[in-house]
Design a protein around this motif. Structure first.
Motif, PDB file in Angstrom:
ATOM      1  N   CYS A   1       0.790  -1.219   0.000  1.00 21.33           N
ATOM      2  CA  CYS A   1       0.000   0.000   0.000  1.00 21.33           C
ATOM      3  C   CYS A   1       0.836   1.290   0.000  1.00 21.33           C
ATOM      4  O   CYS A   1       0.587   2.157  -0.817  1.00 21.33           O
ATOM      5  N   PRO A   2       1.832   1.452   0.848  1.00 16.20           N
ATOM      6  CA  PRO A   2       2.618   2.690   0.806  1.00 16.20           C
ATOM      7  C   PRO A   2       3.362   2.879  -0.512  1.00 16.20           C
ATOM      8  O   PRO A   2       3.500   3.999  -0.997  1.00 16.20           O
ATOM      9  N   ARG A   3       3.830   1.802  -1.096  1.00 13.93           N
ATOM     10  CA  ARG A   3       4.509   1.897  -2.396  1.00 13.93           C
ATOM     11  C   ARG A   3       3.538   2.320  -3.482  1.00 13.93           C
ATOM     12  O   ARG A   3       3.862   3.153  -4.330  1.00 13.93           O
ATOM     13  N   PHE A   4       2.354   1.719  -3.463  1.00 16.91           N
ATOM     14  CA  PHE A   4       1.336   2.075  -4.454  1.00 16.91           C
ATOM     15  C   PHE A   4       0.957   3.550  -4.301  1.00 16.91           C
ATOM     16  O   PHE A   4       0.868   4.287  -5.285  1.00 16.91           O
ATOM     17  N   GLU A   5       0.758   3.968  -3.066  1.00 19.01           N
ATOM     18  CA  GLU A   5       0.400   5.369  -2.802  1.00 19.01           C
ATOM     19  C   GLU A   5       1.495   6.312  -3.294  1.00 19.01           C
ATOM     20  O   GLU A   5       1.219   7.344  -3.895  1.00 19.01           O
ATOM     21  N   LYS A   6       2.758   5.963  -3.062  1.00 14.07           N
ATOM     22  CA  LYS A   6       3.878   6.784  -3.524  1.00 14.07           C
ATOM     23  C   LYS A   6       3.878   6.871  -5.051  1.00 14.07           C
ATOM     24  O   LYS A   6       4.057   7.949  -5.626  1.00 14.07           O
ATOM     25  N   ALA A   7       3.664   5.742  -5.728  1.00 15.57           N
ATOM     26  CA  ALA A   7       3.628   5.731  -7.192  1.00 15.57           C
ATOM     27  C   ALA A   7       2.508   6.609  -7.721  1.00 15.57           C
ATOM     28  O   ALA A   7       2.715   7.402  -8.649  1.00 15.57           O
ATOM     29  N   VAL A   8       1.330   6.491  -7.135  1.00 15.02           N
ATOM     30  CA  VAL A   8       0.191   7.303  -7.574  1.00 15.02           C
ATOM     31  C   VAL A   8       0.463   8.786  -7.304  1.00 15.02           C
ATOM     32  O   VAL A   8       0.153   9.639  -8.132  1.00 15.02           O
ATOM     33  N   THR A   9       1.065   9.086  -6.179  1.00 13.05           N
ATOM     34  CA  THR A   9       1.393  10.475  -5.844  1.00 13.05           C
ATOM     35  C   THR A   9       2.344  11.068  -6.885  1.00 13.05           C
ATOM     36  O   THR A   9       2.152  12.192  -7.339  1.00 13.05           O
ATOM     37  N   ILE A  10       3.351  10.304  -7.271  1.00 15.94           N
ATOM     38  CA  ILE A  10       4.303  10.783  -8.283  1.00 15.94           C
ATOM     39  C   ILE A  10       3.591  11.012  -9.613  1.00 15.94           C
ATOM     40  O   ILE A  10       3.716  12.074 -10.224  1.00 15.94           O
ATOM     41  N   LEU A  11       2.839  10.022 -10.071  1.00 17.99           N
ATOM     42  CA  LEU A  11       2.237  10.089 -11.404  1.00 17.99           C
ATOM     43  C   LEU A  11       1.082  11.077 -11.513  1.00 17.99           C
ATOM     44  O   LEU A  11       0.780  11.545 -12.607  1.00 17.99           O
ATOM     45  N   THR A  12       0.428  11.376 -10.415  1.00 17.97           N
ATOM     46  CA  THR A  12      -0.727  12.270 -10.500  1.00 17.97           C
ATOM     47  C   THR A  12      -0.387  13.729 -10.231  1.00 17.97           C
ATOM     48  O   THR A  12      -1.257  14.580 -10.341  1.00 17.97           O
ATOM     49  N   LYS A  13       0.857  14.012  -9.920  1.00 19.10           N
ATOM     50  CA  LYS A  13       1.248  15.400  -9.743  1.00 19.10           C
ATOM     51  C   LYS A  13       1.088  16.104 -11.093  1.00 19.10           C
ATOM     52  O   LYS A  13       1.480  15.562 -12.135  1.00 19.10           O
ATOM     53  N   ARG A  14       0.512  17.275 -11.063  1.00 15.76           N
ATOM     54  CA  ARG A  14       0.166  17.970 -12.302  1.00 15.76           C
ATOM     55  C   ARG A  14       1.347  18.040 -13.278  1.00 15.76           C
ATOM     56  O   ARG A  14       2.434  18.449 -12.902  1.00 15.76           O
ATOM     57  N   TRP A  15       1.119  17.621 -14.496  1.00 18.33           N
ATOM     58  CA  TRP A  15       2.030  17.617 -15.643  1.00 18.33           C
ATOM     59  C   TRP A  15       3.037  16.476 -15.628  1.00 18.33           C
ATOM     60  O   TRP A  15       3.675  16.211 -16.641  1.00 18.33           O
ATOM     61  N   THR A  16       3.209  15.781 -14.532  1.00 12.65           N
ATOM     62  CA  THR A  16       4.236  14.747 -14.451  1.00 12.65           C
ATOM     63  C   THR A  16       4.026  13.631 -15.471  1.00 12.65           C
ATOM     64  O   THR A  16       4.955  13.259 -16.190  1.00 12.65           O
TER      65      THR A  16
END
Length: 107
Positions: free
Chosen positions: A7-22
């Motif tokens: 779960c923390p890894r998945f959350e980190k991945a989603v956080t990175i990819l969903t940051k605007r323009w990333t």
């Protein structure tokens, strides 16, 4: 596999990819190395924000910044192996959006 450990890894991945323009920057770099000006021309994003996102992606090990010692100095950005591993993810999102998101929904 323990779901709680993932779960923390998945959350980190989603956080990175969903940051605007990333995700769009990663998508742009999937076509190969590019200079800052090329990306700025291709993406409707300010230079300041593009620079910030590139630094973040470099810090995460997704983007590689290469300084080419010419006159004037040339800087190119490319995806690392970690960044290239996102290609199937980005392509699947593109496939899904083509099938399920209508043109009217984005206008």
């Amino acid at each position: 596999m323990d779901g709680l450990a993932l779960c923390p890894r998945f959350e980190k991945a989603v956080t990175i990819l969903t940051k605007r323009w990333t995700s769009l920057i990663i998508f742009q770099l999937l076509s190969g190395s590019q200079r800052f000006s090329q990306m700025q021309e291709a993406l409707p994003v300010s230079g300041r924000l593009l620079s910030e996102r590139l630094k973040e992606l470099e810090h995460e090990g997704i983007v590689i910044r290469t300084v080419i010692p010419e006159t004037p100095v040339r800087i190119e950005y490319s995806l690392s192996d970690k960044g290239l591993a996102l290609a199937p993810v980005i392509q699947e999102i593109q496939t899904w959006s083509s099938e399920w998101i209508t043109k009217e929904e984005v206008e």
